[in-house]
Design an enzyme around this catalytic site. Structure first.
Site, PDB file in Angstrom:
ATOM      1  N   GLY A 132      -1.239 -24.027 -84.754  1.00 48.87           N
ATOM      2  CA  GLY A 132      -1.561 -25.227 -83.414  1.00 48.87           C
ATOM      3  C   GLY A 132      -3.095 -25.126 -83.829  1.00 48.87           C
ATOM      4  N   VAL A 172       6.493 -13.381 -84.656  1.00 51.31           N
ATOM      5  CA  VAL A 172       5.913 -12.124 -83.521  1.00 51.31           C
ATOM      6  C   VAL A 172       7.142 -12.325 -83.452  1.00 51.31           C
ATOM      7  CG1 VAL A 172       4.451 -11.018 -82.256  1.00 51.31           C
ATOM      8  CG2 VAL A 172       3.638 -12.950 -83.820  1.00 51.31           C
ATOM      9  N   GLU A 200       4.713 -43.534 -75.409  1.00 49.64           N
ATOM     10  CA  GLU A 200       4.080 -44.127 -77.171  1.00 49.64           C
ATOM     11  C   GLU A 200       5.745 -44.610 -77.929  1.00 49.64           C
ATOM     12  OE1 GLU A 200      -0.408 -41.394 -77.229  1.00 49.64           O
ATOM     13  OE2 GLU A 200       1.668 -40.203 -78.299  1.00 49.64           O
TER      14      GLU A 200
END
Length: 419
Positions: free
Chosen positions: A14, A80, A172
């Site tokens: 990210g 992981v 939004e």
């Protein structure tokens, strides 16, 4: 020389993970960037994929494409599953074990359904491209089904849309759906009337965009209501089923629900065996390391870090970016932790778009709304996209939409379980 290089493992592709890796490019470190997906995703624009304004490729970039020119950075698509602080190793889902000298955890967050896991089946969140495409198909399929039902009462549920959570993503998304339902898509469905559609924004608190200046919160609510969004405040959700949503004693029948109400940190943080907050985030010190460690960092949505006033930093892209750069630079400079400057977040402002030429923004104490805020929002988001090609495509799509009122991506591919 290669065998003597120290290894930095970054978990998460990210904003924070990418920023940390960029800070360490062309250095003396071997960098391994691990992510479950093969792409970096610009999450702030996911709702535009969900509402048919942008294509997935407009807001995603292959991680290998970002770092392909840097010999010291290796990318691994894996998950992981275990972290051993004593042996400084991580275990991958595929069975591989990797050693690290420095570990940067930026695994992000996931939506929190507050113990109601089955709600996710009916009201997906917006964290992945799969989520966005699922929501988009639900909207399009509902319009197709409504178009085939002549009885207005029976087709009403398919023309209802409920967004839970009135933070930036919820606001939004509700605004974008209102534009679709009441303007854009109706041109293609001659038997449907914009007056038949209902859009709800449901919030348990007493206002939208909590954390924003009060005048911007009220302006956003006013703009949403002008667009036809029913804003339901002080309305906690009590149940979500396949056929609708229950808000205390009220039931809204619809298959179209989006969850944007709350997040919690990745479960991977629990593997660190460190102090966590109520959202599951690791409580880090001023250098973004976990207590008792000088080489394990936690950044982004997975970190509980405080500002100078003692308030937890928000889970926003700018926070993750600055954290990633800070940690990357700290490792690169090889300065002992105790001699390093503490992390300091520079708040450059917050903003949210509500609809076409409608937005609110707070930048360094100044507040903006309307067209100016919307243009500012457009510029900032295009600037933060990775790659010239993505920036150009998004600019072109937004320009086309602004001129024509038409959204481009309206394909149904059979992804949705509602087909």
């Amino acid at each position: 020389m290669g065998t003597s290089r120290k290894t930095v493992i970054i978990v998460g592709g990210g904003f924070g993970g990418i920023a940390a890796a960029k800070s360490l490019k062309n250095t003396q470190y071997n960098v391994i960037l691990i992510d479950k997906k093969n792409h970096h995703l610009f999450q702030p624009l996911l709702y535009q994929v969900a509402t048919a304004a942008l294509s997935p490729g407009d807001i995603a970039m292959p991680i290998r494409g970002i770092f392909g020119n840097y010999d010291n950075i290796r990318t691994v698509m894996d998950k992981v599953v275990e972290i051993n602080k004593e042996t400084q190793t991580i275990q991958l889902e595929t069975g591989d074990s990797l050693n690290f000298d420095f570990l940067i955890l930026a695994p992000g967050a996931q939506y929190n359904y507050f113990g109601n896991k089955d709600w996710a089946d009916h009201a997906p969140g917006l964290k992945t491209l799969d989520n966005a495409l699922e929501i988009r198909e639900k909207i399009l399929i509902s319009l197709e089904k409504a178009d085939q039902i002549s009885d207005k009462a029976k087709r009403k549920p398919y023309l209802r849309y409920v967004v839970v959570g009135a933070g930036p993503t919820g606001v939004e998304t509700a605004g974008a759906i209102a534009e679709i339902a009441k303007r854009n898509m109706m041109r293609d469905f001659k038997s449907l009337s914009p007056a038949e559609t209902e859009v709800y924004l449901v919030e348990a608190a007493d206002g939208v965009l909590n954390g924003y200046p009060e005048n911007l919160s009220k302006r956003a609510q006013k703009d949403l209501e002008k667009m036809g969004v029913n804003v339901l405040l002080n309305s906690p959700v009590t149940d979500i089923r396949e056929d609708g949503i229950e808000i205390e004693e009220r039931f809204i029948e619809t298959p179209n629900m989006v969850w944007a109400a709350g997040v919690k940190a990745s479960p991977l943080i629990e593997a660190l065996d460190c102090d966590i907050d109520k959202m599951g985030r690791a409580i880090v010190n001023e250098h973004l390391t976990i207590p008792g460690s000088n080489n394990i960092f936690v950044i982004g949505d997975a970190a509980h870090s405080k500002d100078e006033d003692g308030n937890p930093l928000p889970g926003l892209a700018p926070v993750a970016l600055q954290m990633g750069r800070y940690v990357g630079d700290l490792i690169k400079k090889e300065i002992p932790i105790k001699d390093s400057k503490a992390f300091h977040y520079v708040d450059k402002g917050t903003m949210a778009t509500i609809g076409r030429a409608k937005a609110v923004a707070e930048v360094r104490g100044f507040t903006f709304s309307g067209l100016i805020a919307w243009l500012l929002w457009c510029f900032i988001h295009i600037f933060f996209l990775i790659g010239f090609r993505n920036r150009f495509r998004v600019f072109a799509e937004w320009s086309w939409y602004y001129i024509t009122f038409k959204r481009g991506v309206r394909l149904i591919t059979g992804r949705s379980s509602n087909e």
